[in-house]
Design a protein around this motif. Structure first.
Motif, mmCIF file in Angstrom:
data_model
loop_
_atom_site.group_PDB
_atom_site.id
_atom_site.type_symbol
_atom_site.label_atom_id
_atom_site.label_comp_id
_atom_site.label_asym_id
_atom_site.label_seq_id
_atom_site.Cartn_x
_atom_site.Cartn_y
_atom_site.Cartn_z
ATOM 1 N N LYS A 1 -62.358 -13.138 10.923
ATOM 2 C CA LYS A 1 -62.475 -13.442 12.353
ATOM 3 C C LYS A 1 -62.755 -12.190 13.173
ATOM 4 C CE LYS A 1 -60.401 -17.929 12.633
ATOM 5 N NZ LYS A 1 -59.664 -18.867 13.490
ATOM 6 N N PHE A 2 -62.220 -11.051 12.739
ATOM 7 C CA PHE A 2 -62.498 -9.799 13.440
ATOM 8 C C PHE A 2 -63.987 -9.476 13.379
ATOM 9 C CE2 PHE A 2 -63.146 -5.166 13.134
ATOM 10 C CZ PHE A 2 -62.704 -4.784 14.391
ATOM 11 N N GLN A 3 -64.589 -9.596 12.192
ATOM 12 C CA GLN A 3 -66.020 -9.314 12.047
ATOM 13 C C GLN A 3 -66.853 -10.339 12.820
ATOM 14 O OE1 GLN A 3 -66.824 -6.510 10.845
ATOM 15 N NE2 GLN A 3 -64.949 -5.993 9.754
ATOM 16 N N ALA A 4 -66.435 -11.604 12.774
ATOM 17 C CA ALA A 4 -67.193 -12.663 13.453
ATOM 18 C C ALA A 4 -67.187 -12.472 14.971
ATOM 19 C CB ALA A 4 -66.617 -14.025 13.089
ATOM 20 N N LEU A 5 -66.034 -12.136 15.531
ATOM 21 C CA LEU A 5 -65.899 -12.049 16.980
ATOM 22 C C LEU A 5 -66.471 -10.762 17.561
ATOM 23 C CD1 LEU A 5 -62.274 -13.480 17.400
ATOM 24 C CD2 LEU A 5 -64.430 -14.610 18.026
ATOM 25 N N SER B 1 -71.450 -10.616 0.966
ATOM 26 C CA SER B 1 -72.790 -10.570 0.368
ATOM 27 C C SER B 1 -73.457 -11.935 0.401
ATOM 28 C CB SER B 1 -72.715 -10.063 -1.075
ATOM 29 O OG SER B 1 -71.974 -10.951 -1.894
ATOM 30 N N HIS B 2 -72.678 -12.979 0.675
ATOM 31 C CA HIS B 2 -73.248 -14.321 0.802
ATOM 32 C C HIS B 2 -74.051 -14.475 2.094
ATOM 33 C CE1 HIS B 2 -70.252 -16.366 -2.195
ATOM 34 N NE2 HIS B 2 -71.094 -15.527 -2.767
ATOM 35 N N THR B 3 -74.197 -13.396 2.835
ATOM 36 C CA THR B 3 -75.075 -13.422 3.995
ATOM 37 C C THR B 3 -76.543 -13.512 3.582
ATOM 38 O OG1 THR B 3 -75.669 -12.280 6.043
ATOM 39 C CG2 THR B 3 -75.249 -10.893 4.138
ATOM 40 N N TYR C 1 -72.484 -14.140 8.119
ATOM 41 C CA TYR C 1 -71.719 -14.948 7.150
ATOM 42 C C TYR C 1 -70.319 -15.232 7.686
ATOM 43 C CZ TYR C 1 -68.620 -15.635 3.086
ATOM 44 O OH TYR C 1 -67.662 -16.085 2.211
ATOM 45 N N TYR C 2 -69.694 -14.217 8.266
ATOM 46 C CA TYR C 2 -68.325 -14.386 8.750
ATOM 47 C C TYR C 2 -68.251 -15.362 9.926
ATOM 48 C CZ TYR C 2 -67.369 -10.426 5.735
ATOM 49 O OH TYR C 2 -67.251 -9.605 4.639
ATOM 50 N N THR C 3 -69.281 -15.357 10.752
ATOM 51 C CA THR C 3 -69.332 -16.316 11.858
ATOM 52 C C THR C 3 -69.412 -17.738 11.329
ATOM 53 O OG1 THR C 3 -70.481 -14.672 13.222
ATOM 54 C CG2 THR C 3 -70.591 -16.970 13.937
ATOM 55 N N LYS D 1 -66.529 -20.853 11.491
ATOM 56 C CA LYS D 1 -66.848 -22.167 12.060
ATOM 57 C C LYS D 1 -66.750 -23.281 11.025
ATOM 58 C CE LYS D 1 -70.012 -20.395 15.624
ATOM 59 N NZ LYS D 1 -71.422 -20.370 16.094
ATOM 60 N N ARG D 2 -66.152 -22.983 9.886
ATOM 61 C CA ARG D 2 -65.977 -23.940 8.782
ATOM 62 C C ARG D 2 -67.334 -24.385 8.217
ATOM 63 N NH1 ARG D 2 -63.072 -28.558 11.350
ATOM 64 N NH2 ARG D 2 -63.057 -29.421 9.245
ATOM 65 N N ARG D 3 -68.266 -23.441 8.166
ATOM 66 C CA ARG D 3 -69.583 -23.724 7.614
ATOM 67 C C ARG D 3 -69.897 -22.853 6.402
ATOM 68 N NH1 ARG D 3 -74.073 -25.856 11.802
ATOM 69 N NH2 ARG D 3 -72.827 -27.533 12.706
ATOM 70 N N GLY D 4 -68.870 -22.342 5.753
ATOM 71 C CA GLY D 4 -69.068 -21.631 4.501
ATOM 72 C C GLY D 4 -69.522 -22.628 3.448
ATOM 73 N N LEU D 5 -70.583 -22.320 2.734
ATOM 74 C CA LEU D 5 -71.204 -23.308 1.852
ATOM 75 C C LEU D 5 -70.342 -23.655 0.644
ATOM 76 C CD1 LEU D 5 -73.838 -24.945 1.688
ATOM 77 C CD2 LEU D 5 -74.817 -23.098 0.310
#
Length: 335
Positions: A293-297, A202-204, A265-267, A271-275
């Motif tokens: 990673k599954f959702q991001a890729l 939800s942090h998207t 958000y998952y991407t 990439k180590r950019r979670g706030l």
């Protein structure tokens, strides 16, 4: 899911300790996510136009103020995680001692929208629909309004009569939480590790104040250092927006996608950019990392479906049903 304090590590550790103690107490305070007494279409006979009336108000609001979607969604989280989904976060106190006045809830916005929905529903179906159910329906409808998933909302909750500032102050999971505290906090409420990583999605949408993460930029361990788990290039960008000691400036949780509910958000976290530290912590557990990673890729193939399912589970936490609680006439005060 919650704002946090601009603290040094020692304070964060103490906060975490207080939180764990609070979890032990709260574990006995309400039922876990079983949702007995809830069902889809609970008001089918007593208020058949309920969902269309809620959606009408929500769609009108979000069409002119899409930034309200995130805090209205988060309001449901904050309600359910303290005393269960009983509308207690909506109660006001003449001495400012109810949940909504606790520091983690001060950044919640949109209370007037809940009141607007309640007024419309009361006009059609007086003293029938709970404020707790309105929160759950609004959370779904604001998500849909910003291109997120639809899910069937179970209803039948009743409203609580108790709201205590200190329970929210110490019981809401802080964004400084590590993976152990996150998993413990969800487990205590009957939610799984998968629910944790799904609902973190939800942090998207939404924003965060600099005070919620500035220790990661300037004083992570009390040595005027940065958080090594945060992308150094992202740190440079964040420092432009957040000066040392800045408490009030805001940053988008998901830059460029703040008003659209999607899987990006998952991407970012991958990439180590979670706030927030609680975002970065999802890389510290095999199950949450694998899902992330599954959702991001794969461009979030199951995220929408999973999110709806986890929201239904969350909506069952500690509910009051049957003859317990009450149906408030006004959401801000008990009858």
């Amino acid at each position: 899911m919650s704002p946090t304090f601009n603290t040094k590590s020692a304070t964060i550790n103490m906060s975490s300790l207080r939180f764990l103690v609070q979890l032990i107490v709260l574990g006995f305070a309400f039922n876990l996510a079983d949702g007995q007494g809830l069902k889809v279409g609970f008001y089918q006979k007593t208020c058949p136009d309920l969902e269309s009336k809620v959606k009408e108000v929500v769609d009108q609001v979000i069409s002119v103020a899409p930034s309200l979607a995130a805090p209205l969604l988060r309001m449901h989280f904050h309600d359910c995680f303290i005393r269960g989904c009983d509308g207690s976060v909506l109660l006001e106190s003449p001495t400012n001692q109810s949940e909504k006045y606790a520091f983690p809830n001060l950044s919640l916005r949109g209370f007037q929208i809940i009141d607007k929905v309640k007024t419309a529903v009361e006009k059609a179906c007086p003293m029938v629909v709970s404020c707790a159910d309105i929160l759950a329906l609004v959370a779904r409808d604001v998500t849909v309004a910003i291109k997120g998933p639809f899910w069937e909302v179970e209803t039948g909750r009743r409203d609580g009569r108790v709201s205590i500032l200190n329970e929210a102050l110490t019981g809401l999971i802080p964004p400084s939480a590590n993976i152990s505290i996150l998993k413990q906090g969800f487990q205590q409420r009957g939610l799984s590790v998968k629910d944790l990583v799904v609902l973190s999605g939800s942090h998207t949408i939404g924003i965060s104040h600099c005070s919620s993460f500035s220790n990661r930029l300037y004083n992570f361990t009390g040595q005027n250092d940065t958080d090594p788990t945060l992308d150094p290039n992202y740190i440079v960008k964040l420092k432009i927006k957040c000066n040392p000691g800045d408490q009030n400036s805001i940053v988008e949780m998901d830059p460029g996608s703040v008003k659209t509910f999607d899987e990006s958000y998952y991407t970012l976290v991958a990439k180590r950019r979670g706030l927030l530290q609680s975002d970065a912590a999802l890389l510290d557990d095999n199950e949450t990392k694998s899902y992330l990673k599954f959702q991001a890729l794969n461009h979030g193939p199951t995220f929408f479906k999973d999110f709806g399912e986890s929201m239904v589970k969350m909506g069952r936490i500690g509910v009051l049903t049957g003859t317990t609680g009450e149906i408030r006439k006004v959401c801000t005060k008990v009858n």
